[in-house]
Design a protein around this motif. Structure first.
Motif, PDB file in Angstrom:
ATOM      1  N   GLU A 185     -26.466  39.439  -5.279  1.00 16.08           N
ATOM      2  CA  GLU A 185     -25.685  38.772  -4.082  1.00 16.08           C
ATOM      3  C   GLU A 185     -25.147  37.535  -4.292  1.00 16.08           C
ATOM      4  N   HIS A 186     -23.669  37.333  -4.268  1.00  7.67           N
ATOM      5  CA  HIS A 186     -23.167  35.840  -4.710  1.00  7.67           C
ATOM      6  C   HIS A 186     -22.400  35.468  -3.508  1.00  7.67           C
ATOM      7  N   THR A 187     -22.828  34.217  -3.041  1.00 10.27           N
ATOM      8  CA  THR A 187     -21.962  33.622  -1.715  1.00 10.27           C
ATOM      9  C   THR A 187     -20.807  32.831  -2.435  1.00 10.27           C
ATOM     10  N   ILE A 188     -19.784  33.106  -1.480  1.00  8.42           N
ATOM     11  CA  ILE A 188     -18.341  32.732  -1.598  1.00  8.42           C
ATOM     12  C   ILE A 188     -18.394  31.368  -0.653  1.00  8.42           C
ATOM     13  N   ALA A 189     -18.159  30.099  -1.248  1.00  6.58           N
ATOM     14  CA  ALA A 189     -18.176  29.091  -0.408  1.00  6.58           C
ATOM     15  C   ALA A 189     -16.688  28.344  -0.257  1.00  6.58           C
ATOM     16  N   ALA A 190     -16.441  27.764   0.711  1.00 15.82           N
ATOM     17  CA  ALA A 190     -14.966  26.962   1.088  1.00 15.82           C
ATOM     18  C   ALA A 190     -14.810  25.815   0.057  1.00 15.82           C
ATOM     19  N   PRO A 191     -13.520  25.966  -0.773  1.00 14.39           N
ATOM     20  CA  PRO A 191     -13.152  25.059  -1.494  1.00 14.39           C
ATOM     21  C   PRO A 191     -12.984  23.596  -1.021  1.00 14.39           C
ATOM     22  N   ALA A 192     -12.555  23.583   0.353  1.00 13.27           N
ATOM     23  CA  ALA A 192     -11.997  22.462   0.860  1.00 13.27           C
ATOM     24  C   ALA A 192     -12.127  22.774   2.567  1.00 13.27           C
ATOM     25  N   ASP A 193     -11.900  21.755   3.337  1.00 11.08           N
ATOM     26  CA  ASP A 193     -11.887  21.953   4.616  1.00 11.08           C
ATOM     27  C   ASP A 193     -10.455  22.661   5.196  1.00 11.08           C
ATOM     28  N   GLY A 194     -10.596  23.456   6.417  1.00 12.11           N
ATOM     29  CA  GLY A 194      -9.542  23.955   6.715  1.00 12.11           C
ATOM     30  C   GLY A 194      -9.993  25.068   7.793  1.00 12.11           C
ATOM     31  N   THR A 195      -8.961  26.048   8.203  1.00 15.64           N
ATOM     32  CA  THR A 195      -8.935  26.975   9.239  1.00 15.64           C
ATOM     33  C   THR A 195      -8.885  28.242   8.662  1.00 15.64           C
ATOM     34  N   VAL A 196      -9.800  29.229   9.138  1.00 19.04           N
ATOM     35  CA  VAL A 196      -9.758  30.447   8.418  1.00 19.04           C
ATOM     36  C   VAL A 196      -8.455  31.317   9.069  1.00 19.04           C
ATOM     37  N   GLU A 197      -7.329  31.653   8.158  1.00 20.43           N
ATOM     38  CA  GLU A 197      -6.198  32.535   8.970  1.00 20.43           C
ATOM     39  C   GLU A 197      -6.344  34.049   9.008  1.00 20.43           C
ATOM     40  N   GLU A 198      -7.025  34.544   8.084  1.00 18.12           N
ATOM     41  CA  GLU A 198      -7.153  35.955   7.787  1.00 18.12           C
ATOM     42  C   GLU A 198      -8.474  36.367   7.047  1.00 18.12           C
ATOM     43  N   LEU A 199      -9.121  37.450   7.436  1.00 19.15           N
ATOM     44  CA  LEU A 199     -10.040  37.980   6.481  1.00 19.15           C
ATOM     45  C   LEU A 199      -9.236  39.344   5.971  1.00 19.15           C
ATOM     46  N   LEU A 200      -9.343  39.689   4.799  1.00 14.94           N
ATOM     47  CA  LEU A 200      -8.395  40.467   4.269  1.00 14.94           C
ATOM     48  C   LEU A 200      -9.263  42.059   3.924  1.00 14.94           C
ATOM     49  N   TYR A 201     -10.589  42.019   4.232  1.00 13.88           N
ATOM     50  CA  TYR A 201     -11.227  43.184   3.830  1.00 13.88           C
ATOM     51  C   TYR A 201     -12.488  43.298   4.865  1.00 13.88           C
ATOM     52  N   VAL A 202     -13.088  44.357   4.876  1.00 17.99           N
ATOM     53  CA  VAL A 202     -14.449  44.361   5.915  1.00 17.99           C
ATOM     54  C   VAL A 202     -15.421  44.787   4.987  1.00 17.99           C
ATOM     55  N   PRO A 203     -16.803  44.357   5.563  1.00 14.25           N
ATOM     56  CA  PRO A 203     -18.076  44.570   4.635  1.00 14.25           C
ATOM     57  C   PRO A 203     -17.883  46.060   4.312  1.00 14.25           C
ATOM     58  N   GLY A 204     -18.435  46.345   3.058  1.00 12.23           N
ATOM     59  CA  GLY A 204     -18.605  47.523   2.458  1.00 12.23           C
ATOM     60  C   GLY A 204     -17.401  47.778   1.655  1.00 12.23           C
ATOM     61  N   ASP A 205     -16.396  47.270   1.722  1.00 12.75           N
ATOM     62  CA  ASP A 205     -15.300  47.448   0.723  1.00 12.75           C
ATOM     63  C   ASP A 205     -15.541  47.043  -0.684  1.00 12.75           C
ATOM     64  N   GLN A 206     -15.090  47.883  -1.504  1.00  8.68           N
ATOM     65  CA  GLN A 206     -15.257  47.518  -2.959  1.00  8.68           C
ATOM     66  C   GLN A 206     -13.969  46.856  -3.477  1.00  8.68           C
ATOM     67  N   VAL A 207     -13.961  45.462  -4.075  1.00 14.55           N
ATOM     68  CA  VAL A 207     -12.520  44.847  -4.424  1.00 14.55           C
ATOM     69  C   VAL A 207     -12.848  44.541  -5.941  1.00 14.55           C
ATOM     70  N   ALA A 208     -11.740  44.268  -6.325  1.00 10.17           N
ATOM     71  CA  ALA A 208     -11.461  44.329  -7.840  1.00 10.17           C
ATOM     72  C   ALA A 208     -11.682  42.625  -8.262  1.00 10.17           C
ATOM     73  N   GLU A 209     -11.702  42.191  -9.359  1.00 11.55           N
ATOM     74  CA  GLU A 209     -12.021  40.721  -9.645  1.00 11.55           C
ATOM     75  C   GLU A 209     -10.614  40.287  -9.435  1.00 11.55           C
ATOM     76  N   GLY A 210     -10.490  39.176  -8.622  1.00 13.52           N
ATOM     77  CA  GLY A 210      -9.184  38.192  -8.271  1.00 13.52           C
ATOM     78  C   GLY A 210      -8.761  38.686  -7.162  1.00 13.52           C
ATOM     79  N   ALA A 211      -9.566  39.799  -6.457  1.00 15.24           N
ATOM     80  CA  ALA A 211      -8.936  40.221  -5.177  1.00 15.24           C
ATOM     81  C   ALA A 211      -8.921  39.016  -4.218  1.00 15.24           C
ATOM     82  N   GLU A 212      -7.811  38.866  -3.433  1.00 12.94           N
ATOM     83  CA  GLU A 212      -8.068  37.839  -2.282  1.00 12.94           C
ATOM     84  C   GLU A 212      -8.718  38.533  -1.219  1.00 12.94           C
ATOM     85  N   LEU A 213      -9.776  37.606  -0.601  1.00  7.12           N
ATOM     86  CA  LEU A 213     -10.621  38.147   0.262  1.00  7.12           C
ATOM     87  C   LEU A 213     -10.448  37.658   1.695  1.00  7.12           C
TER      88      LEU A 213
END
Length: 671
Positions: free
Chosen positions: A638-666
């Motif tokens: 497992e790998h945790t993705i952390a916020a690079p800066a302060d801000g507000t979440v606009e949109e989640l582009l996937y749901v748990p269980g989805d397979q994603v390619a390298e570089g895919a915007e999450l």
């Protein structure tokens, strides 16, 4: 003895088993997935059978397909290697029901040792010392939290059915327990199909020392001494050595006898490893065994990745022992006939980025050059691998590329030999830990055998974000390689299209733009009237002389030094290998990128191909720099993705269980 066996695994262990079987005149059958259709282990075996898709659940974990392959090819036995099905009692039982010999322990032994909680209870009855902890069946989160409080922080949460560092978390305080427990359980259910955990006291300054044991069907047992596996990252081993530095003969015998007692308690057959955690009570971490106490941790009911160091110091082929024991023969040697000869160290070469929390990497082995080596037993330099130059490192399997094993008369000799062999290991096309491994060998802690599982963290200041060669040498090497390429093409070019600085009169200067360690840099090359070259790079200047040597090396004279380098080009990148280390520098083409625009702000992308496990936020949430946003699973971790800066979440582009390619915007974050 068997005439044909099927190897139910892949990679270097499958290649290793095939090599030993060939020496014993045993034919072998390989199984493979879509991703491994052209893999080295397929070529190493006499026959091969396709299992299914690239993901392990679609191929190597489908044991019904493996049994069908064994039956179709006439195999008499199945060697499970390590990982996948090697510790699956249902598979071992199914082999027996199908009339096949499972080259490993009986299902009852796998079952007894496979669940950490039950195995600890069994070891307690056998008189093997245990770490204080909770090993019960009640998995109520509230009870587990209460037990952690009773044991006292820090505690270690471990998947009961686990191994290989998966489903394991150190928890320092009560506030972190619930999140760590949930993460452990997710990783455990994904890796082992069982989310049960146990809680143990986290031993301070521990060493991880394991004992290699062997049993046969005639009731004979031996221990083949110990291996120190204390150097770890993310609870997974990095370097292993045998014998363990600082261990007295008395403690070696005591640990060996305890390991044999553990094996005897479950009527073990074949190769196994009894792992102990060793508490050190003095500052001299390599001091006498009288300052150390050992506790049973777990038993791995299979051959271990690090078994070659045991082979190196004993001169034995443990795979051959496995095959002989599985065919009904007694152990080849008795305990009093076994002895230690010299010292051996193994380095695991992995596709990963140590400077980015050891994030696994994927890619193609554009260059894969190895030092002079053999592939068996007690040799000065040995390499066990299952890949070739041109092979792809995929996201479907473990990130290990190869094991580099060295043997010497003393630990100091083995250390020097390993560093030299790593210096001669050149890999281009995928990020690796080779330079990091060299850094570990050079730390004061490792060099003086002050070993514990926190060594890497303790030496962080000298291990991470290091540059061994520097900009002047990197730029000089990249320019030298470019000049040699221009010289090679000069014979067919007219004077006005040549790029080697030809002019009808006078001197002129040429600028090179580079990206080095995330910064844009410049180097200036002056072509002098007498035909010589003068280079300015990284605050250093001097005459530059370049010559090409056989085998693709180049000889470079710059800043008063003469150097022999191995330099490889990969697109715009130049990879430079020198005796003291390696680096990467990229050439910037200003014209080619003149129309490029900066990447959109607020994007968070997948660092590698994998599966989205969970999101810790939702649209509209305010987040702070460093806050955990999502969890991905790739290469069994497992790998945790952390916020690079302060801000507000606009949109989640996937749901748990989805397979994603390298570089895919999450997900997207607005400042």
């Amino acid at each position: 003895m068997f005439k044909k066996i099927l190897i139910a695994n892949r990679g270097e262990i499958a290649c290793r088993v095939a090599a030993t079987a060939r020496r014993m005149a045993i034919r072998t059958v390989a199984v493979y997935s879509d991703a491994d259709a052209h893999a080295n282990h397929v070529r190493a075996c006499d026959e091969s059978v396709h299992l299914g898709g690239s993901a392990p659940k679609d191929s190597y974990l489908r044991w019904e397909k493996i049994l069908e392959a064994a039956k179709a090819t006439g195999a008499q036995a199945v060697h499970p290697g390590y990982g996948f099905l090697s510790e699956n009692e249902d598979f071992a039982r199914a082999c027996a029901e199908a009339g096949l010999v499972f080259i490993g322990p009986p299902p009852s032994a796998i079952q007894a040792m496979g669940l950490k909680a039950e195995s600890k209870q069994l070891m307690e009855k056998a008189g093997v010392p245990l770490v204080p902890g909770y090993h019960g069946k009640d998995q109520n989160p509230a009870l587990l939290a209460h037990e952690a409080e009773r044991i006292g922080y820090p505690v270690l949460i471990k998947a009961s059915a686990g191994g290989g560092g998966k489903g394991m978390r150190v928890v320092e305080k009560h506030a972190d327990f619930a999140a760590a427990l949930a993460s452990c359980q997710r990783e455990a259910i994904n890796s082992f199909g069982d989310d049960a955990v146990l809680i143990e006291k986290y031993v301070q300054r521990p060493r991880h020392i394991e004992i290699q044991v062997f049993g046969d069907t005639h009731g004979n047992y031996v221990y083949l001494f110990e291996r120190d596996c204390s150097v770890q990252r993310r609870h997974q081993k990095v370097l292993e050595e045998a014998p363990a530095p600082g261990l007295t003969e008395a403690m070696r015998r005591e640990m060996g006898e305890a390991a044999v007692a553990a094996a005897r308690a479950v009527k073990y057959v074949g190769a196994g490893t009894v792992e102990f955690i060793v508490e050190q009570r003095s500052e001299g971490l390599s001091s006498a065994g009288a300052d150390m106490t050992f506790f049973f941790m777990e038993m791995n009911t299979r051959l271990q990745v690090e078994h070659p160091v045991t082979e190196a110091i004993t001169g034995l082929d443990l795979v051959e022992w496995q095959l002989r024991v599985a065919s009904g023969e007694p152990l080849p040697l008795k305990q009093e006939q076994l002895q230690i000869n010299g010292h051996a160290i193994e380095a695991r070469i992995c596709a990963e980025n140590p400077d980015n929390n050891f994030l696994p990497a994927t890619g193609t082995l554009r260059v894969y050059r190895k030092p002079q080596h053999t592939s068996f037993q007690r040799s000065r330099v040995r390499i066990d691998d299952g890949v070739r130059e041109g092979d792809a490192i995929s996201p479907f399997y473990d990130s290990m590329i190869a094991k580099l094993i060295v043997h010497g008369a003393t630990r100091e000799e083995a250390l020097a030999r390993l560093d030299a062999a790593l210096a001669q290991t050149h890999i281009v096309g995928v990020a690796t830990n080779v330079q990091f491994l060299r850094g570990v060998l050079r730390t004061d802690s490792f060099a003086h055998a002050r070993l514990d599982t926190a060594l890497i963290e303790r030496e962080r200041a000298v291990l991470f974000d290091r540059e061994p060669l520097g900009l002047p040498l990197a730029a000089a090497a990249a320019i030298a390689r470019a000049l040699l390429a221009e010289r090679a093409s000069a014979a067919t070019a007219d004077p006005f299209t040549r790029r080697d600085g030809w002019r009808g009169f006078g001197e002129y200067q040429r600028r090179f733009d580079f990206e080095f360690r995330g910064q844009e840099q410049q180097a200036l090359l002056r072509y002098k009237r007498d035909g010589s070259l003068w280079l300015q790079a990284g605050g250093v200047e001097g005459a530059l002389v370049v010559d090409e040597l056989p085998a693709g090396q180049l000889e470079l004279q710059f800043n008063g030094l003469r150097r022999t380098l191995d330099v490889y080009e990969e697109g715009a990148a130049t990879h430079v290998f020198a005796p003291e280390g390696a680096t990467r520098i990229a050439t910037l083409d200003r014209m080619a990128h003149a129309g490029d625009t900066h990447a959109e702000a607020g994007r968070l992308t997948a660092p590698m191909p994998g599966k989205v496990v969970s999101f810790a936020v939702k649209a509209g949430d305010k987040v702070s720099r460093g806050q955990a946003l999502a969890v991905m699973e790739a290469m069994k971790m497992e790998h945790t993705i952390a916020a690079p800066a302060d801000g507000t979440v606009e949109e989640l582009l996937y749901v748990p269980g989805d397979q994603v390619a390298e570089g895919a915007e999450l997900l997207r974050i607005a400042a």
